[in-house]
Design a protein around this motif. Structure first.
Motif, PDB file in Angstrom:
ATOM      1  N   GLN A 104       0.848  -1.185   0.000  1.00 14.66           N
ATOM      2  CA  GLN A 104       0.000   0.000   0.000  1.00 14.66           C
ATOM      3  C   GLN A 104       0.882   1.232   0.000  1.00 14.66           C
ATOM      4  N   ALA A 105       0.755   2.008  -1.057  1.00 11.93           N
ATOM      5  CA  ALA A 105       1.470   3.277  -1.176  1.00 11.93           C
ATOM      6  C   ALA A 105       0.596   4.392  -0.617  1.00 11.93           C
ATOM      7  N   PRO A 106       1.202   5.516  -0.217  1.00 14.98           N
ATOM      8  CA  PRO A 106       0.420   6.620   0.342  1.00 14.98           C
ATOM      9  C   PRO A 106      -0.673   7.077  -0.610  1.00 14.98           C
ATOM     10  N   GLY A 107      -1.893   7.191  -0.094  1.00 17.47           N
ATOM     11  CA  GLY A 107      -3.005   7.662  -0.896  1.00 17.47           C
ATOM     12  C   GLY A 107      -3.587   6.647  -1.850  1.00 17.47           C
ATOM     13  N   LYS A 108      -3.099   5.411  -1.792  1.00 20.46           N
ATOM     14  CA  LYS A 108      -3.587   4.376  -2.696  1.00 20.46           C
ATOM     15  C   LYS A 108      -4.172   3.214  -1.904  1.00 20.46           C
ATOM     16  N   GLU A 109      -4.965   2.401  -2.595  1.00 18.51           N
ATOM     17  CA  GLU A 109      -5.522   1.224  -1.959  1.00 18.51           C
ATOM     18  C   GLU A 109      -4.472   0.117  -1.856  1.00 18.51           C
ATOM     19  N   ARG A 110      -4.714  -0.780  -0.931  1.00 22.50           N
ATOM     20  CA  ARG A 110      -3.834  -1.932  -0.795  1.00 22.50           C
ATOM     21  C   ARG A 110      -3.966  -2.800  -2.047  1.00 22.50           C
ATOM     22  N   GLU A 111      -2.838  -3.223  -2.610  1.00 17.21           N
ATOM     23  CA  GLU A 111      -2.879  -3.998  -3.837  1.00 17.21           C
ATOM     24  C   GLU A 111      -2.132  -5.314  -3.687  1.00 17.21           C
ATOM     25  N   PHE A 112      -2.596  -6.285  -4.429  1.00 18.17           N
ATOM     26  CA  PHE A 112      -2.002  -7.619  -4.450  1.00 18.17           C
ATOM     27  C   PHE A 112      -0.641  -7.569  -5.118  1.00 18.17           C
ATOM     28  N   VAL A 113       0.304  -8.321  -4.541  1.00 17.66           N
ATOM     29  CA  VAL A 113       1.639  -8.437  -5.126  1.00 17.66           C
ATOM     30  C   VAL A 113       1.922  -9.879  -5.546  1.00 17.66           C
ATOM     31  N   ALA A 114       1.766 -10.821  -4.610  1.00 18.86           N
ATOM     32  CA  ALA A 114       2.105 -12.215  -4.907  1.00 18.86           C
ATOM     33  C   ALA A 114       1.372 -13.126  -3.941  1.00 18.86           C
ATOM     34  N   ARG A 115       1.218 -14.378  -4.369  1.00 19.46           N
ATOM     35  CA  ARG A 115       0.525 -15.389  -3.542  1.00 19.46           C
ATOM     36  C   ARG A 115       1.188 -16.730  -3.772  1.00 19.46           C
ATOM     37  N   ILE A 116       1.277 -17.517  -2.693  1.00 21.37           N
ATOM     38  CA  ILE A 116       1.739 -18.891  -2.797  1.00 21.37           C
ATOM     39  C   ILE A 116       0.702 -19.766  -2.101  1.00 21.37           C
ATOM     40  N   SER A 117       0.212 -20.775  -2.825  1.00 22.49           N
ATOM     41  CA  SER A 117      -0.853 -21.609  -2.283  1.00 22.49           C
ATOM     42  C   SER A 117      -0.316 -22.548  -1.209  1.00 22.49           C
ATOM     43  N   GLY A 118      -1.216 -23.159  -0.472  1.00 26.08           N
ATOM     44  CA  GLY A 118      -0.819 -24.194   0.456  1.00 26.08           C
ATOM     45  C   GLY A 118      -0.351 -25.434  -0.291  1.00 26.08           C
ATOM     46  N   GLY A 119       0.108 -26.413   0.468  1.00 27.16           N
ATOM     47  CA  GLY A 119       0.534 -27.659  -0.173  1.00 27.16           C
ATOM     48  C   GLY A 119       1.741 -27.466  -1.070  1.00 27.16           C
ATOM     49  N   VAL A 120       1.589 -27.767  -2.349  1.00 33.01           N
ATOM     50  CA  VAL A 120       2.731 -27.731  -3.274  1.00 33.01           C
ATOM     51  C   VAL A 120       3.239 -26.334  -3.559  1.00 33.01           C
ATOM     52  N   GLY A 121       2.465 -25.305  -3.254  1.00 29.50           N
ATOM     53  CA  GLY A 121       2.970 -23.946  -3.381  1.00 29.50           C
ATOM     54  C   GLY A 121       2.925 -23.370  -4.781  1.00 29.50           C
ATOM     55  N   ILE A 122       1.759 -23.350  -5.373  1.00 30.52           N
ATOM     56  CA  ILE A 122       1.590 -22.679  -6.668  1.00 30.52           C
ATOM     57  C   ILE A 122       1.680 -21.172  -6.442  1.00 30.52           C
ATOM     58  N   THR A 123       2.398 -20.490  -7.321  1.00 29.18           N
ATOM     59  CA  THR A 123       2.619 -19.060  -7.140  1.00 29.18           C
ATOM     60  C   THR A 123       1.865 -18.228  -8.170  1.00 29.18           C
ATOM     61  N   TYR A 124       1.505 -17.035  -7.765  1.00 33.05           N
ATOM     62  CA  TYR A 124       0.784 -16.080  -8.595  1.00 33.05           C
ATOM     63  C   TYR A 124       1.413 -14.709  -8.349  1.00 33.05           C
ATOM     64  N   TYR A 125       1.420 -13.870  -9.400  1.00 31.42           N
ATOM     65  CA  TYR A 125       2.019 -12.553  -9.286  1.00 31.42           C
ATOM     66  C   TYR A 125       1.169 -11.500  -9.972  1.00 31.42           C
ATOM     67  N   ALA A 126       1.233 -10.294  -9.425  1.00 31.62           N
ATOM     68  CA  ALA A 126       0.668  -9.154 -10.126  1.00 31.62           C
ATOM     69  C   ALA A 126       1.521  -8.875 -11.365  1.00 31.62           C
ATOM     70  N   ASP A 127       0.891  -8.392 -12.414  1.00 30.86           N
ATOM     71  CA  ASP A 127       1.622  -8.111 -13.655  1.00 30.86           C
ATOM     72  C   ASP A 127       2.759  -7.124 -13.422  1.00 30.86           C
ATOM     73  N   SER A 128       2.562  -6.206 -12.499  1.00 29.93           N
ATOM     74  CA  SER A 128       3.553  -5.155 -12.265  1.00 29.93           C
ATOM     75  C   SER A 128       4.860  -5.675 -11.665  1.00 29.93           C
ATOM     76  N   VAL A 129       4.842  -6.876 -11.089  1.00 29.49           N
ATOM     77  CA  VAL A 129       6.045  -7.408 -10.446  1.00 29.49           C
ATOM     78  C   VAL A 129       6.515  -8.707 -11.090  1.00 29.49           C
ATOM     79  N   LYS A 130       5.749  -9.236 -12.022  1.00 26.68           N
ATOM     80  CA  LYS A 130       6.086 -10.517 -12.640  1.00 26.68           C
ATOM     81  C   LYS A 130       7.458 -10.428 -13.293  1.00 26.68           C
TER      82      LYS A 130
END
Length: 125
Positions: free
Chosen positions: A39-65
């Motif tokens: 979350q940057a000043p004056g902006k909403e909280r945004e998704f960056v990355a996620r790792i699932s449980g178990g085997v750990g599948i990963t997901y990324y926001a386009d801005s950080v991929k």
């Protein structure tokens, strides 16, 4: 229930790297999907990355991929966010979060049940 504590933030120059850590206590991180948000000043909280449980599948926001990598060390019960090629627009408070629904692709902050206190990342140009 899980408690989350982030660390590793700081002030760096554009092009530098940082690794954020999210230490968990309580349940094991592999039983949750773990996410990083920012979350940057004056902006909403945004998704960056996620790792699932178990085997750990990963997901990324386009801005950080291609620049950021989320990973998990089950033995240390810790989740990491490796951030390379940092840009000034990456400046934000970074939060670690746990989603009790351990599988699937959920990128909205409202789905996450537990949050850390955040760590500041500042990238100068």
């Amino acid at each position: 229930q899980v408690q989350l504590v982030e660390s590793g933030g700081g002030l760096v120059q554009a092009g530098d790297s940082l690794r954020l850590s999210c230490a968990a206590s309580g349940r094991t991180v592999s039983s949750y999907a773990m996410g990083w948000f920012r979350q940057a000043p004056g902006k909403e909280r945004e998704f960056v990355a996620r790792i699932s449980g178990g085997v750990g599948i990963t997901y990324y926001a386009d801005s950080v991929k291609g620049r950021f990598t989320i990973s998990r060390d089950n033995a240390k019960n810790t989740v990491y966010l490796q951030m390379n090629s940092l840009k000034p627009e990456d400046t934000a408070v970074y939060y670690c979060a746990a989603d009790s629904r351990a599988y699937g692709s959920r990128f909205e902050a409202r789905w996450y049940d537990y949050w850390g206190q955040g760590t500041q990342v500042t990238v100068s140009s």
